[in-house]
Design an enzyme around this catalytic site. Structure first.
Site, PDB file in Angstrom:
ATOM      1  NE  ARG A   1      -1.711   1.571   3.682  1.00 21.61           N
ATOM      2  CZ  ARG A   1      -1.117   2.722   4.004  1.00 21.61           C
ATOM      3  NH1 ARG A   1      -1.313   3.793   3.268  1.00 21.61           N
ATOM      4  NH2 ARG A   1      -0.343   2.801   5.059  1.00 21.61           N
ATOM      5  CB  VAL A   2       1.931   3.937  -1.937  1.00 20.84           C
ATOM      6  CG1 VAL A   2       3.186   3.072  -1.982  1.00 20.84           C
ATOM      7  CG2 VAL A   2       1.181   3.835  -3.244  1.00 20.84           C
ATOM      8  CB  SER A   3      -0.586   7.286   1.811  1.00 22.22           C
ATOM      9  OG  SER A   3      -0.414   6.361   2.839  1.00 22.22           O
ATOM     10  CB  THR A   4       0.616  10.318  -1.683  1.00 22.02           C
ATOM     11  OG1 THR A   4       1.983   9.908  -1.805  1.00 22.02           O
ATOM     12  CG2 THR A   4       0.304  10.685  -0.239  1.00 22.02           C
TER      13      THR A   4
ATOM     14  CD  GLN B   1       3.596   7.258   0.098  1.00 23.94           C
ATOM     15  OE1 GLN B   1       2.391   7.005   0.035  1.00 23.94           O
ATOM     16  NE2 GLN B   1       4.308   7.093   1.191  1.00 23.94           N
TER      17      GLN B   1
END
Length: 157
Positions: free
Chosen positions: A8-11, A14
């Protein structure tokens, strides 16, 4: 061993930087070194505090297919301490599945590993809360100064 890897990446930044690709590669390399079969679930540009993560839901609905769940680091699994602990409790206790965090070297089969997991989850939530507070303070400062807030528009007026 059959393993579910979660990335998972938030942005979007990223995503653009390739953080999700590095996470995926670390998990695949680890699985290969340990002779494990791995399926990767990925949520891209979604906060770990959100419950509406499609691949995360899919992973949690397919627990019976796996012997273990692996993440590069615990903060990728989620940000809310309560949610992380509830989900890992379900994974480890109800489904008898091992939870593995490569970076923190967490082993949920021991009392010390479970204790360490709770501490790391709590620290991750604290970091997220502090970041939110800093953002709110900046927003309030910009409002007081009459400055624009947010990303600049891409088109000129």
């Amino acid at each position: 061993m059959k393993v579910a890897g979660y990335v998972r990446v938030s942005t979007e930044k990223q995503k653009k930087d390739g953080s999700h690709k590095r996470q995926r590669e670390k998990l695949k390399n680890w699985a290969e070194r340990n002779d494990h079969n791995i399926d990767i679930y990925e949520d891209i540009a979604i906060s770990g505090q959100k419950t509406a993560r499609e691949d995360y839901k899919q992973l949690m609905n397919n627990l019976d297919k796996y012997d273990a769940i692996a993440v590069r680091e615990l903060s990728r699994f989620g940000r809310s301490t309560l949610q992380i602990l509830q989900d890992i409790e379900e994974i480890t206790q109800e489904h008898n599945i091992e939870f593995i965090s490569l970076k923190q070297n967490i082993d949920t089969s021991t009392a010390m590993g479970r204790h360490f997991l709770r501490n790391i989850a709590s620290i991750n939530e604290l970091k997220a809360d502090l970041a939110r507070e800093r953002t709110l303070e900046r927003y309030q400062k910009y409002q007081e100064e009459g400055k624009d807030w947010g990303r600049p528009t891409k088109l000129s007026k």
